[in-house]
Design an enzyme around this catalytic site. Structure first.
Site, PDB file in Angstrom:
ATOM      1  CG  ASP A  10      18.880 -40.503 -14.875  1.00  0.00           C
ATOM      2  OD1 ASP A  10      19.288 -41.639 -15.246  1.00  0.00           O
ATOM      3  OD2 ASP A  10      19.774 -39.301 -14.737  1.00  0.00           O
ATOM      4  CB  SER A  11      19.979 -43.559 -11.655  1.00  0.00           C
ATOM      5  OG  SER A  11      20.867 -42.957 -12.438  1.00  0.00           O
ATOM      6  CE1 TYR A  42      18.025 -45.858  -9.210  1.00  0.00           C
ATOM      7  CE2 TYR A  42      17.257 -46.405 -11.330  1.00  0.00           C
ATOM      8  CZ  TYR A  42      17.006 -45.922 -10.212  1.00  0.00           C
ATOM      9  OH  TYR A  42      16.040 -45.432  -9.893  1.00  0.00           O
ATOM     10  N   GLY A  43      24.169 -48.104 -11.535  1.00  0.00           N
ATOM     11  CA  GLY A  43      24.947 -48.986 -12.298  1.00  0.00           C
ATOM     12  C   GLY A  43      25.441 -50.242 -11.454  1.00  0.00           C
ATOM     13  CB  CYS A  74      18.070 -44.056 -16.530  1.00  0.00           C
ATOM     14  SG  CYS A  74      19.427 -44.939 -15.414  1.00  0.00           S
ATOM     15  CG  ASN A  75      22.299 -45.071 -21.375  1.00  0.00           C
ATOM     16  OD1 ASN A  75      22.154 -45.338 -22.546  1.00  0.00           O
ATOM     17  ND2 ASN A  75      22.483 -43.795 -21.134  1.00  0.00           N
ATOM     18  CD  GLU A 153      23.789 -37.227 -10.139  1.00  0.00           C
ATOM     19  OE1 GLU A 153      23.301 -36.659  -9.142  1.00  0.00           O
ATOM     20  OE2 GLU A 153      23.000 -37.633 -11.132  1.00  0.00           O
ATOM     21  CB  CYS A 185      26.024 -42.793 -18.858  1.00  0.00           C
ATOM     22  SG  CYS A 185      25.514 -41.821 -17.126  1.00  0.00           S
ATOM     23  CB  THR A 186      21.062 -39.559 -19.358  1.00  0.00           C
ATOM     24  OG1 THR A 186      20.897 -40.194 -18.067  1.00  0.00           O
ATOM     25  CG2 THR A 186      20.297 -40.511 -20.155  1.00  0.00           C
ATOM     26  CG  HIS A 187      24.664 -38.709 -15.059  1.00  0.00           C
ATOM     27  ND1 HIS A 187      24.016 -39.812 -14.983  1.00  0.00           N
ATOM     28  CD2 HIS A 187      24.674 -38.088 -14.001  1.00  0.00           C
ATOM     29  CE1 HIS A 187      23.416 -39.662 -13.814  1.00  0.00           C
ATOM     30  NE2 HIS A 187      23.710 -38.631 -13.228  1.00  0.00           N
TER      31      HIS A 187
END
Length: 276
Positions: A10-11, A42-43, A74-75, A153, A185-187
């Site tokens: 993932d980012s 990364y977005g 990570c999307n 984060e 988004c995985t977050h």
């Protein structure tokens, strides 16, 4: 081969939400996770740059962990690099968008689906395409919510400030009639409680991590790659960012403290990929 680990990237640390589902569904599998916190987010980055980062991580995990399957947890990276990685890598590669899209199509009753994601994922249009492929009647409203990544984060998941930020970001869905919202988004599953409060109780939330884990399980079974050795399971963690910060977040989100977190310099990832 069966005892080789599943690799996930993932980012940042949001991909731990996917790792958690993989570990829950496949408790006999060894796993290795790499969070590229030093290059987060990364977005806003270009497709070419995100693809390069993804290739570097895949190469490192293949060379140093001998992974048997690679999950792009990570999307943004899935939208940018999935097709390329599937063409390049000698192991199965799974992204998070198609499983999430399929789950959303199966969840909605009125074919009105919302997607929250990073700017890169929204710009790619991949969720819209995959949702439409699964449900041709669907109407998709996508909203970029980069501020939610920052909240996750920073581990600001339940505060009044977090609720205010999420409510403001989701205001665009008012009047759209969506009955399903993809946390693209995985977050974002880390913020599920405040997202549900902001969007309302009548909208069902979809966590693509659950569907992704199910797809991983299906591939391993179909290719006879399930670990049936009965040996003790290992979970390995890498971050390009701060080890203490990663360990704190991972300990809270996974409900188990990682035994060891190893720091990897970005230069190491770049060097390994160049050699490859």
């Amino acid at each position: 081969m069966q005892t080789d680990p599943i690799g996930l990237m993932d980012s940042g640390v949001g991909g731990l939400t996917v790792l958690k589902e993989v570990q829950r569904l496949l408790p006999a599998e060894n796993t290795v996770f790499l969070g590229d916190q030093a290059r987060l987010p990364y977005g806003p980055r270009s497709v070419a740059e995100v693809t390069t980062f993804t290739r570097q991580i895949a190469t490192y995990l293949r060379q140093h962990a001998n992974i048997k399957l690679f999950v792009i947890a990570c999307n943004t990276a899935t939208a940018a690099a999935l097709t390329q990685m599937q063409a390049e890598l000698p192991v199965p590669v799974v992204g998070v968008i198609a499983p999430g899209a399929t789950a959303a199509a199966a969840t909605t009753a009125n074919h009105q689906i919302g997607v929250i994601a990073t700017a890169g994922t929204v710009k790619s249009g991949q969720y819209q395409r995959d949702i439409f492929a699964a449900d041709a009647q669907s109407q998709v409203v996508s909203v970029a919510c980069p501020q939610l990544v920052t909240l996750a984060e920073q581990n600001d998941l339940h505060s009044g400030h977090a609720q205010a930020v999420v409510t403001q970001n989701l205001a665009a869905f008012k009047g759209t009639g969506i009955d399903t919202l993809v946390m693209g988004c995985t977050h974002f599953p880390l913020l599920q409680d405040v997202i549900q409060t902001a969007i309302g109780p009548d909208v069902k939330l979809v966590n693509p991590g659950v569907a992704t884990a199910e797809k991983v399980a299906a591939i391993l079974k179909d290719q006879d790659l399930l670990n049936v050795s009965g040996q003790p399971v290992t979970a390995t963690y890498y971050t390009t960012g701060d080890v203490a910060e990663f360990n704190q977040l991972a300990s809270e989100w996974l409900d188990v403290k990682p035994k060891t977190v190893t720091h990897l310099a970005v230069s190491t990832l770049a060097a390994v990929a160049e050699v490859e």
